[in-house]
Enzyme design. Structure first.
Site, short mmCIF file in Angstrom:
data_model
loop_
_atom_site.label_atom_id
_atom_site.label_comp_id
_atom_site.label_asym_id
_atom_site.label_seq_id
_atom_site.Cartn_x
_atom_site.Cartn_y
_atom_site.Cartn_z
CB SER A 206 -0.90 0.01 1.24
OG SER A 206 -1.56 1.27 1.37
CE1 TYR A 219 -4.14 -2.19 4.55
CE2 TYR A 219 -3.42 0.07 4.16
CZ TYR A 219 -3.83 -1.17 3.68
OH TYR A 219 -3.91 -1.37 2.32
#
Length: 314
Positions: A206, A219
């Protein structure tokens, strides 16, 4: 310098020369980095991939393949006449996507229903199931796409999700984003080696992993693992013909991001997957999508504390 001591003209000149040299070297470094960045961007995002996936084998393995980016990549690989092994937790969705791919692209599919966010007494048998399925397949591509997100301040990150209990949410996220990626790779990689044709392992990370990301702490940290694992593995297998690449997308219109609308910086998962396929084999890390690539350059060139504070305020 003792009290009353003054610099001579020669000493002043030496300091001026030293600071001038530092300034020139700094500007040269920035210029080289800028030129290299522009050249890399052009190669990664604006030229088609030179990889011939079929030369590595006829099968691709895609986790998290029934929705979003995983589904988009599975379709893109099927367009290139790759047979697809689909791994996801929902058996009904797996059957639907499997049928769609076979009918639309005239390729073979296999499915494995497995929740990659759970580790329990059945885990060893479940991962062995993947190893058994791929045992006689000539695997060309592995895409570790399955992942979970968590947005918000750390203690409240799971309050609005299905995993409202933080004691349940934390291990699920780490198992899915990190543990599962390593385990699936461990199950598939030996078969890729045995085939002796090379291949590529693609790990979905990401853009959040490239900077310090307040309110996405768990995350972004879990995705940073993907990047470091990928780079290390790419070095370990250098010369073997097996490539490793980490993809760092920004926001994509998927169920996980809860973004139903597309925009200039938010592509559909189909558009993202199409662009991502063309970045494979060019660099150990890429954003997958050319507009996200520009964001990645911007975020990594700015001072990290500045970016972190700006993201915190936003």
């Amino acid at each position: 310098m003792e009290k009353g001591e003054v610099f001579t003209m020669d000493e002043n000149c030496n300091y001026v020369k030293m600071f001038s040299a530092i300034g020139i070297l700094s500007l040269l470094y920035i210029a080289i980095r800028l030129v290299y960045g522009i050249w890399s961007y052009f190669i990664i995002y604006l030229t088609p991939t030179k990889l011939n996936f079929n030369s590595f084998g006829s099968w691709a393995v895609v986790t998290g393949s029934t929705d979003g980016i995983g589904k988009g990549i599975a379709y893109e690989l099927a367009k290139r006449k790759m047979n697809i092994l689909l791994i996801s937790r929902n058996s009904e969705k797996l059957k639907t996507v499997s049928t769609e791919i076979e009918q639309k692209f005239d390729v073979k599919t296999k499915i494995v229903a497995l929740d990659l966010s759970v580790v329990d007494d059945t885990t060893e048998a479940n991962y062995s199931k993947i190893a058994n399925v791929v045992e006689n397949l000539d695997i060309a591509v592995l895409v570790n796409n399955a992942g979970l997100g968590a947005n918000g301040e750390f203690l409240n990150a799971f309050s609005k999700s299905k995993d409202s209990d933080i004691k349940t949410g934390i291990p699920k996220l780490i198992y899915c984003n990190d543990y599962a990626m390593a385990m699936v790779t461990a199950m598939v990689l030996p078969q890729m080696q045995a085939n002796g044709k090379g291949g590529i392992v693609v790990n979905l990370s990401s853009l959040a992993a490239s900077v310090t990301m307040p309110k996405h702490a768990l995350y972004s940290a879990s995705k940073r693992f993907n990047d470091t694992f990928t780079k290390a593995m790419n070095e370990e297998y250098n010369g073997s013909g097996i490539l490793f690449q980490s993809i760092l997308p920004g926001v994509v219109s998927t169920n996980m991001t809860s973004n139903s609308k597309t925009s200039f910086l938010v592509p559909s998962y189909e558009e993202f997957a199409s662009h991502t396929i063309d970045t494979l084999g060019k660099n150990v890390m890429s954003a997958g999508y050319y507009r996200h690539g520009l964001l990645h350059i911007l975020l990594t060139m700015l001072p990290e504390p500045l970016v972190s504070r700006a993201l915190m305020k936003r």
